[in-house]
Design an enzyme around this catalytic site. Structure first.
Site, mmCIF file in Angstrom:
data_model
loop_
_atom_site.group_PDB
_atom_site.id
_atom_site.type_symbol
_atom_site.label_atom_id
_atom_site.label_comp_id
_atom_site.label_asym_id
_atom_site.label_seq_id
_atom_site.Cartn_x
_atom_site.Cartn_y
_atom_site.Cartn_z
ATOM 1 N N ASP A 81 24.707 10.199 22.511
ATOM 2 C CA ASP A 81 24.897 11.401 23.846
ATOM 3 C C ASP A 81 23.500 12.393 24.571
ATOM 4 O O ASP A 81 22.931 12.859 23.207
ATOM 5 C CB ASP A 81 25.799 11.893 23.365
ATOM 6 N N HIS A 82 23.607 13.114 25.612
ATOM 7 C CA HIS A 82 21.960 13.587 25.631
ATOM 8 C C HIS A 82 20.563 13.513 25.371
ATOM 9 O O HIS A 82 20.322 14.302 24.450
ATOM 10 C CB HIS A 82 22.919 14.909 25.287
ATOM 11 N N ASP A 103 19.296 11.670 29.867
ATOM 12 C CA ASP A 103 19.896 13.148 30.205
ATOM 13 C C ASP A 103 18.278 14.313 31.049
ATOM 14 O O ASP A 103 17.355 14.285 30.307
ATOM 15 C CB ASP A 103 20.431 14.060 29.659
ATOM 16 N N GLU A 133 22.697 12.373 34.404
ATOM 17 C CA GLU A 133 23.015 13.157 34.520
ATOM 18 C C GLU A 133 22.114 14.035 36.506
ATOM 19 O O GLU A 133 21.096 14.343 35.633
ATOM 20 C CB GLU A 133 23.385 14.521 33.986
ATOM 21 N N GLY A 180 29.531 24.111 24.726
ATOM 22 C CA GLY A 180 29.642 25.159 24.454
ATOM 23 C C GLY A 180 31.059 25.676 24.276
ATOM 24 O O GLY A 180 31.936 25.730 24.815
#
Length: 279
Positions: A81-82, A103, A133, A180
């Site tokens: 991820d990311h 990303d 993204e 978050g």
């Protein structure tokens, strides 16, 4: 079984539901996510953020993630991820991750396209799918102690152009969530989601699912989002259960934390209606 997300996303889109992508930060949380999916009989995407490889190395994640996936009776995607560093993303591919994210959303459009195409050229021959993204999902309150960053909404035009230029397997879009926790519940731009979902056939991904509101997230799954990332709510649920149980030894602390995460993930499987993919 270890799989890519390609077929799962097609099914999720057809059946109007979403698959959770819970982040893991160690082997314990990885096991919690897979065990929860197995108990419910539904697929899961276990995800390691590049920012967390200081907590568990790519090598550890790949070795244990592949083992758990291969032993599981349900489809399991092992996802980076990311990913922001090309060498790390390529290393994850070589180690056996079945899905990776590049990303480059904070770069300009042309640079994002270039970086994404580079990763796709490396991943696809190895049977690995790629997520990218556009727009930018910023940070909410105290997301891993980073400063807040502003989100930039994804436009329909950019989504279409980006997919045509890269042929990426899935696309994370920005429609109002943030990584978050929030002060209050975010306002999701469902009109923008509808426009993008109608304009492109590529599966859409939502980052910043934690604390976004059950009604919002259920609607996202119903209206075109195939995958929703969850992290902050999981670790907060683990901590809250520790507070409630008040364990007085390390083993009971771990048990309480694991139970809290499993209950939270079970809740999100229900909210996202992932049971539509059962069996």
């Amino acid at each position: 079984m270890l799989v890519t997300s390609k077929e799962l996303f097609k099914q999720a889109r057809d059946k109007h539901c979403a698959i959770p992508a819970p982040n893991f930060i160690d082997i314990e949380s990885m096991k919690c996510h897979v065990e929860t999916a197995e108990k419910l009989g539904v697929p899961v995407i276990i995800a390691l953020a590049e920012s967390h490889i200081e907590l568990i190395s790519l090598e550890e994640a790949a070795l244990n993630g592949k083992y758990l996936a291969e032993q599981a009776s349900v489809p399991v995607v092992l996802h980076l991820d990311h990913g922001m560093t090309p060498s790390i993303i390529k290393r994850a591919i070589d180690l056996g991750f079945s899905s990776v994210m590049i990303d480059a959303s904070q770069d300009d459009f042309e640079t994002n396209v270039k970086k994404t195409k580079e990763i796709i050229a490396y991943a696809h021959p190895k049977g690995v799918v790629v997520e990218a993204e556009i727009g930018h999902v910023g940070s909410g309150v105290n997301y891993e102690n980073h400063a807040q960053t502003d989100s930039k909404y994804t436009t329909v035009e950019d989504a279409k152009k980006f997919i045509e230029a890269t042929e990426v397997d899935s696309l994370a879009i920005s429609i109002g969530t943030a990584h978050g926790m929030y002060k209050g519940v975010p306002e999701i731009n469902f009109e923008r989601l509808k426009e993008i979902a109608e304009a492109v056939a590529t599966p859409l991904v939502l980052h910043g699912g934690s604390s976004s509101g059950d009604a919002n997230l259920k609607r996202c799954g119903l209206e075109g989002i195939a995958k929703i990332n969850i992290f902050s709510d999981l670790v907060n649920a683990a901590m809250e259960n520790i507070r409630q149980q008040k364990p007085d030894n390390y083993l009971d602390v771990k048990q309480a934390a694991n139970a809290g995460m499993k209950d939270c993930l079970t809740h999100y499987f229900e909210v996202f209606e992932t049971q539509k993919l059962k069996g």
